[in-house]
Structure formats: structure tokens, C-alpha cells
Design a protein around this motif. Structure first.
Motif, mmCIF file in Angstrom:
data_model
loop_
_atom_site.group_PDB
_atom_site.id
_atom_site.type_symbol
_atom_site.label_atom_id
_atom_site.label_comp_id
_atom_site.label_asym_id
_atom_site.label_seq_id
_atom_site.Cartn_x
_atom_site.Cartn_y
_atom_site.Cartn_z
ATOM 1 N N SER A 1 0.830 -1.210 0.000
ATOM 2 C CA SER A 1 0.000 0.000 0.000
ATOM 3 C C SER A 1 0.863 1.258 0.000
ATOM 4 O O SER A 1 0.538 2.252 -0.663
ATOM 5 C CB SER A 1 -0.943 0.005 1.207
ATOM 6 N N ARG B 1 2.366 1.627 -3.558
ATOM 7 C CA ARG B 1 1.364 2.145 -4.496
ATOM 8 C C ARG B 1 1.180 3.655 -4.321
ATOM 9 O O ARG B 1 1.050 4.392 -5.298
ATOM 10 C CB ARG B 1 0.028 1.433 -4.285
ATOM 11 N N GLU B 2 1.180 4.106 -3.080
ATOM 12 C CA GLU B 2 1.032 5.541 -2.795
ATOM 13 C C GLU B 2 2.215 6.327 -3.352
ATOM 14 O O GLU B 2 2.047 7.396 -3.948
ATOM 15 C CB GLU B 2 0.902 5.762 -1.278
ATOM 16 N N VAL C 1 4.172 5.497 -5.893
ATOM 17 C CA VAL C 1 4.072 5.502 -7.360
ATOM 18 C C VAL C 1 2.963 6.434 -7.822
ATOM 19 O O VAL C 1 3.107 7.153 -8.817
ATOM 20 C CB VAL C 1 3.861 4.063 -7.889
ATOM 21 N N ARG C 2 1.871 6.468 -7.091
ATOM 22 C CA ARG C 2 0.752 7.346 -7.466
ATOM 23 C C ARG C 2 1.163 8.814 -7.350
ATOM 24 O O ARG C 2 0.845 9.630 -8.218
ATOM 25 C CB ARG C 2 -0.459 7.067 -6.580
ATOM 26 N N GLU C 3 1.904 9.152 -6.290
ATOM 27 C CA GLU C 3 2.283 10.543 -6.063
ATOM 28 C C GLU C 3 3.439 11.001 -6.952
ATOM 29 O O GLU C 3 3.550 12.177 -7.272
ATOM 30 C CB GLU C 3 2.673 10.745 -4.597
ATOM 31 N N PRO D 1 4.851 9.437 -10.263
ATOM 32 C CA PRO D 1 5.005 8.442 -11.326
ATOM 33 C C PRO D 1 6.287 8.678 -12.125
ATOM 34 O O PRO D 1 6.880 9.755 -12.089
ATOM 35 C CB PRO D 1 3.768 8.673 -12.197
ATOM 36 N N ARG E 1 7.254 10.317 -18.328
ATOM 37 C CA ARG E 1 6.524 9.744 -19.464
ATOM 38 C C ARG E 1 7.458 9.184 -20.540
ATOM 39 O O ARG E 1 7.119 8.248 -21.235
ATOM 40 C CB ARG E 1 5.602 10.778 -20.075
#
Length: 83
Positions: A53, A56-57, A59-61, A63, A66
Motif C-alpha cells: 500500500s 502504491r502511494e 508511485v501514485r504521487e 510516477p 513519461r
């Protein structure tokens, strides 16, 4: 080289030894002039594992860039071409 400190000196000047170690100095503890232990500054050790968890947080905050996948594909292609 670490400064040597005898058990007697440690007992009589504990605050001075602790202050030196706190300041980053490493000491070698001696008993009858025999080296028996090192007294070193404490280093916080972080557990390299984190719960999924938390990962994931992160990576979400933050990333990946591109263009990272394209850069990796270019590098991979260059490495395969070199063989």
C-alpha cells in the motif's frame, strides 16, 4: 584510526567519550591494552521493505517520467544490436 579509550577512562570520563562519539568519532575500547570493542556513532537503518500500500502511494504521487519507457526501449535496442 580510531582513538583508543580504556575501560577506566570510559568509566571516569563517560560524558566526554559519549560527546566524541556523538560528534562522529569512532573509539576502540581496550581492557589491559587489548582491543575488545568499537564504539561507533549510531546509524539509523531503514527497513528496505515497505507494505504494498505504501509503494502504491509512492508511485501514485510520483510516477515515472513519461519518456522513461521509450528511453529504456532505446537502451535495450542498443544493447541487443551490440551483441
Amino acid at each position: 584510526m580510531a582513538k583508543e579509550v580504556s575501560v577506566r577512562e570510559l568509566r571516569n570520563h563517560t560524558a566526554d567519550v559519549v560527546a566524541a562519539v556523538r560528534g562522529g568519532e569512532t573509539m576502540t575500547l581496550t581492557v589491559n591494552r587489548e582491543r575488545v570493542a568499537d564504539i561507533v556513532p549510531h546509524v539509523e537503518r531503514r527497513d528496505p521493505w515497505v507494505p504494498a500500500s505504501v509503494l502504491r502511494e509512492i508511485v501514485r504521487e510520483a510516477p515515472a517520467d513519461r519518456g522513461l519507457l521509450a528511453d529504456l526501449a532505446d537502451v535495450r535496442g542498443a544493447l541487443l544490436d551490440d551483441e
